[in-house]
Write a protein that holds these residues in place. Structure first.
Motif, mmCIF file in Angstrom:
data_model
loop_
_atom_site.group_PDB
_atom_site.id
_atom_site.type_symbol
_atom_site.label_atom_id
_atom_site.label_comp_id
_atom_site.label_asym_id
_atom_site.label_seq_id
_atom_site.Cartn_x
_atom_site.Cartn_y
_atom_site.Cartn_z
ATOM 1 N N LEU A 29 7.764 13.691 32.408
ATOM 2 C CA LEU A 29 6.725 14.232 31.552
ATOM 3 C C LEU A 29 6.472 13.293 30.392
ATOM 4 O O LEU A 29 7.413 12.752 29.791
ATOM 5 C CB LEU A 29 7.124 15.615 31.021
ATOM 6 C CG LEU A 29 7.416 16.705 32.069
ATOM 7 C CD1 LEU A 29 7.824 18.005 31.368
ATOM 8 C CD2 LEU A 29 6.208 16.944 32.956
ATOM 9 N N GLU A 30 5.210 13.116 30.086
ATOM 10 C CA GLU A 30 4.807 12.322 28.931
ATOM 11 C C GLU A 30 4.379 13.268 27.819
ATOM 12 O O GLU A 30 3.973 14.409 28.084
ATOM 13 C CB GLU A 30 3.648 11.392 29.303
ATOM 14 C CG GLU A 30 3.961 10.411 30.421
ATOM 15 C CD GLU A 30 4.995 9.376 30.003
ATOM 16 O OE1 GLU A 30 5.161 9.165 28.790
ATOM 17 O OE2 GLU A 30 5.650 8.809 30.906
ATOM 18 N N PRO A 31 4.478 12.800 26.578
ATOM 19 C CA PRO A 31 4.010 13.650 25.472
ATOM 20 C C PRO A 31 2.574 14.126 25.728
ATOM 21 O O PRO A 31 1.697 13.337 26.097
ATOM 22 C CB PRO A 31 4.109 12.746 24.257
ATOM 23 C CG PRO A 31 5.189 11.776 24.604
ATOM 24 C CD PRO A 31 5.043 11.516 26.073
ATOM 25 N N GLY A 32 2.346 15.425 25.562
ATOM 26 C CA GLY A 32 1.033 16.025 25.808
ATOM 27 C C GLY A 32 0.900 16.636 27.184
ATOM 28 O O GLY A 32 -0.075 17.333 27.473
ATOM 29 N N ASP A 33 1.844 16.344 28.067
ATOM 30 C CA ASP A 33 1.794 16.949 29.407
ATOM 31 C C ASP A 33 2.070 18.450 29.331
ATOM 32 O O ASP A 33 2.824 18.915 28.459
ATOM 33 C CB ASP A 33 2.828 16.296 30.333
ATOM 34 C CG ASP A 33 2.372 14.910 30.802
ATOM 35 O OD1 ASP A 33 1.315 14.450 30.306
ATOM 36 O OD2 ASP A 33 3.056 14.321 31.644
ATOM 37 N N ARG A 34 1.465 19.166 30.273
ATOM 38 C CA ARG A 34 1.677 20.608 30.339
ATOM 39 C C ARG A 34 2.015 21.014 31.772
ATOM 40 O O ARG A 34 1.575 20.375 32.737
ATOM 41 C CB ARG A 34 0.442 21.380 29.875
ATOM 42 C CG ARG A 34 0.188 21.313 28.374
ATOM 43 C CD ARG A 34 -0.974 22.210 27.961
ATOM 44 N NE ARG A 34 -1.134 22.266 26.516
ATOM 45 C CZ ARG A 34 -2.003 23.056 25.883
ATOM 46 N NH1 ARG A 34 -2.804 23.853 26.594
ATOM 47 N NH2 ARG A 34 -2.075 23.045 24.558
ATOM 48 N N LEU A 35 2.766 22.126 31.895
ATOM 49 C CA LEU A 35 3.093 22.717 33.194
ATOM 50 C C LEU A 35 2.622 24.171 33.201
ATOM 51 O O LEU A 35 2.808 24.902 32.216
ATOM 52 C CB LEU A 35 4.597 22.677 33.446
ATOM 53 C CG LEU A 35 5.285 21.303 33.406
ATOM 54 C CD1 LEU A 35 6.801 21.478 33.553
ATOM 55 C CD2 LEU A 35 4.749 20.407 34.517
ATOM 56 N N TYR A 36 1.994 24.575 34.322
ATOM 57 C CA TYR A 36 1.563 25.974 34.483
ATOM 58 C C TYR A 36 2.194 26.518 35.762
ATOM 59 O O TYR A 36 1.967 26.010 36.856
ATOM 60 C CB TYR A 36 0.042 26.078 34.558
ATOM 61 C CG TYR A 36 -0.446 27.450 34.959
ATOM 62 C CD1 TYR A 36 -0.264 28.566 34.137
ATOM 63 C CD2 TYR A 36 -1.082 27.652 36.190
ATOM 64 C CE1 TYR A 36 -0.693 29.819 34.509
ATOM 65 C CE2 TYR A 36 -1.528 28.908 36.569
ATOM 66 C CZ TYR A 36 -1.331 29.988 35.731
ATOM 67 O OH TYR A 36 -1.755 31.241 36.100
ATOM 68 N N MET A 37 3.033 27.547 35.617
ATOM 69 C CA MET A 37 3.728 28.156 36.749
ATOM 70 C C MET A 37 3.327 29.633 36.853
ATOM 71 O O MET A 37 3.025 30.278 35.848
ATOM 72 C CB MET A 37 5.243 28.046 36.559
ATOM 73 C CG MET A 37 5.731 26.628 36.292
ATOM 74 S SD MET A 37 7.481 26.613 35.835
ATOM 75 C CE MET A 37 7.667 24.896 35.331
ATOM 76 N N PHE A 38 3.379 30.173 38.061
ATOM 77 C CA PHE A 38 2.934 31.560 38.282
ATOM 78 C C PHE A 38 3.586 32.107 39.554
ATOM 79 O O PHE A 38 4.126 31.358 40.364
ATOM 80 C CB PHE A 38 1.408 31.626 38.405
ATOM 81 C CG PHE A 38 0.841 30.781 39.505
ATOM 82 C CD1 PHE A 38 0.671 31.286 40.800
ATOM 83 C CD2 PHE A 38 0.503 29.449 39.275
ATOM 84 C CE1 PHE A 38 0.155 30.507 41.809
ATOM 85 C CE2 PHE A 38 -0.015 28.660 40.290
ATOM 86 C CZ PHE A 38 -0.185 29.188 41.565
ATOM 87 N N THR A 39 3.495 33.437 39.712
ATOM 88 C CA THR A 39 3.957 34.087 40.942
ATOM 89 C C THR A 39 2.745 34.422 41.814
ATOM 90 O O THR A 39 1.592 34.266 41.396
ATOM 91 C CB THR A 39 4.738 35.373 40.626
ATOM 92 O OG1 THR A 39 3.879 36.276 39.902
ATOM 93 C CG2 THR A 39 5.968 35.071 39.783
ATOM 94 N N ASP A 40 3.027 34.904 43.039
ATOM 95 C CA ASP A 40 1.915 35.155 43.969
ATOM 96 C C ASP A 40 1.044 36.327 43.547
ATOM 97 O O ASP A 40 -0.006 36.577 44.142
ATOM 98 C CB ASP A 40 2.440 35.375 45.387
ATOM 99 C CG ASP A 40 3.403 36.547 45.477
ATOM 100 O OD1 ASP A 40 3.626 37.237 44.457
ATOM 101 O OD2 ASP A 40 3.944 36.777 46.573
#
Length: 531
Positions: free
Chosen positions: A453-464
């Motif tokens: 990950l680089e500064p400013g990166d984002r992760l979006y996780m979710f369920t079904d």
């Protein structure tokens, strides 16, 4: 209070129907007898003209008929016509005319007390066939035929029936026509009197029948029904009893009263059961409310979660489909430099899923220690969840461990959804190696992946519950709508990102009920903290 209003309404309806029937019957009788009378008198007047025509000697009458000069035979014939009218009551006119191709010529007629001076004709008067309804008689008159069908006269000459008969010379040539009109005013008067009498008798019968029906209904139907109503009203005061004396026969009303009595017993029993069930539901509802709060308290819910740490920001939500759910998320510091992210979905919903979720969440957090890779954590947790799992429940889960100083991320997937990664302002799907579900197969070996990950990166996780949200047309929200939503809200504050995506899900689903738990987590890496 009108006690027998039902009986009155029934009787009133019967009277109305019977009166209508009486008018219909009397009308049918009237017109039926009218037709019979008409035919009878038509035959009578036909007999009159045939008899009269048979008495006429054309050779003797020819001189008068062609010249109009009165002679002894014309006087004799006139007296004969008068005699016919006197002996056949009802004959209004009886006269003779000579038929030509386009007109009739009047010859003579018998006198009558009904004669109108304006209607008296003289020898030689002519009439077109179109006058006095003769046009329809033209074919028979020209051929010298006697009338043999009913012909009703409704002209200014008077209301009645008419008939005619031919007179031939010795050579068989048509010379004269005898016609008679039979007035029916008296007959119609008799018919009207007859019809009124029939109608009066029918109305009297209706009154008698309606009275009998009313008192019969009052005795056999309304009295038992009134007793039943009284008993039903008494039930509102806690008492229901049937007086069998009010039921003259063991008929349907008696059976209805017994049914009401049995129904009251069942209602009382059902009321007691409902009260017990309601109390039990209230108890379960109260317990589920506590369970909901306990589950919510088990998930991190204070944001910002680590306000003293500047290397990252995180936000997450979980909305169960029922009072309690099987989805969960978690994030915690493994040590001072490493942070763990977890998102998971337990099979099924409700209380069983919530209990399994508590176990899975606790095991994953307890087995996550510094130096142990995520795949090893899942292997240990998987084996423990398989023990005693007779119900066959399982968990899909995703776990990532991120070094906050370097941005290095190691992650493992156990049958869970892919996640989205934003880098340089662009979002893209990351589909990790999918290992088998947790609690599905003992001693399964998981494989981890790595990314930086680089500064400013984002992760979006979710369920079904996000990707499989449905609308009333059974359409799924799907990956395309997730991509559109994350691109629309992905640069906003983390809480606004999830709020915006949830708004799009709700608008898509519309009136459809939430089918599954909806859980989402968004993480932003800001870079190593400066000294």
């Amino acid at each position: 209070m009108k006690r027998y209003s039902l009986g009155r309404r029934i009787t009133k309806m019967q009277i109305i129907l019977m009166v209508i029937m009486a008018f219909i019957i009397s009308s049918c009788v009237y017109f039926g007898f009218r037709t019979v009378y008409f035919r009878f008198y038509n035959e009578k007047v036909q007999d009159v003209v045939r008899m009269t025509a048979s008495q006429v000697d054309w050779e003797k009458l020819e001189n008068y008929a062609l010249s109009g000069k009165e002679d002894d035979y014309s006087k004799e014939l006139k007296e004969y016509l008068d005699l016919v009218k006197e002996n056949f009551t009802g004959v209004g006119y009886i006269y003779m005319f000579i038929p030509y191709e386009d007109h009739l010529m009047y010859v003579l007629e018998g006198s009558t007390e009904y004669d109108n001076p304006d209607n008296i004709s003289s020898w030689g008067d002519t009439y077109d066939y179109t006058e006095y309804e003769y046009e329809q008689l033209l074919p028979d008159v020209q051929q010298g035929k006697a009338s043999d069908t009913l012909h009703i006269l409704n002209s200014e000459l008077g209301f009645g029936v008419e008939a005619w008969a031919p007179v031939f010379d010795k050579e068989g040539n048509l010379r004269l026509m005898v016609e008679a009109d039979y007035g029916l005013e008296l007959i119609n008067k008799d018919l009207n009197t007859f019809s009124i009498s029939i109608l009066g008798i029918l109305l009297l019968c209706i009154l008698i029948i309606a009275t009998i029906i009313y008192f019969y209904l009052r005795w056999s139907v309304l009295r038992p029904l009134d007793a039943l109503i009284t008993s039903v009203k008494s039930y509102s005061h806690g008492n229901f009893s049937i007086d069998e004396k009010e039921f003259p026969r063991k008929d349907e009303l008696y059976n209805l009263s017994e049914s009401f009595e049995n129904m009251t017993l069942r209602i009382e029993k059902y009321t007691e059961e409902v009260q017990k069930i309601t109390a039990e539901k209230e108890r379960i509802g109260a317990e589920l409310g506590i369970a909901t709060k306990i589950q919510a308290d088990m998930l991190p819910k204070i944001f910002p979660a680590f306000p003293e740490r500047g290397e990252f920001d995180i936000f997450a939500t979980m909305t169960p489909a029922k009072e309690v759910g099987g989805d969960f998320y978690d994030f915690f510091m493994v040590d001072d430099d490493h942070m763990a992210l977890v998102i998971a979905d337990v099979s099924s919903k409700g209380v069983p899923a919530a209990l399994f979720m508590v176990i899975a969440k606790t095991l994953i957090k307890d087995h996550t220690r510094f130096g142990i890779s995520p795949e090893k954590v899942f292997e240990e947790v998987n084996n423990m969840l398989c023990e005693g799992n007779d119900e066959g429940m399982f968990v899909t889960a995703f776990m990532a461990i991120i070094s906050l100083s370097t941005g290095d991320m190691t992650y493992v997937n156990a049958g869970h959804e892919p996640f989205l990664h934003r880098h340089d302002g662009k979002w893209s799907w990351i589909k990790p190696k999918s290992g088998f579900i947790l609690a599905g197969l003992e001693d399964f070996e998981y494989t981890s992946d790595e990314m930086k990950l680089e500064p400013g990166d984002r992760l979006y996780m979710f369920t079904d519950g996000v990707s499989e949200a449905q609308n009333i047309n059974n359409e799924l929200f799907g990956d395309e709508r997730i991509t559109a939503a994350i691109e629309k809200y992905g640069d906003k504050k983390l809480s606004e990102v999830l709020a915006g995506i949830r708004k799009d899900i709700d608008e898509f689903a519309g009136e459809a009920d939430q089918f599954d738990d909806i859980t989402m987590l968004v993480f932003e890496y800001k870079g190593a903290a400066s000294d």
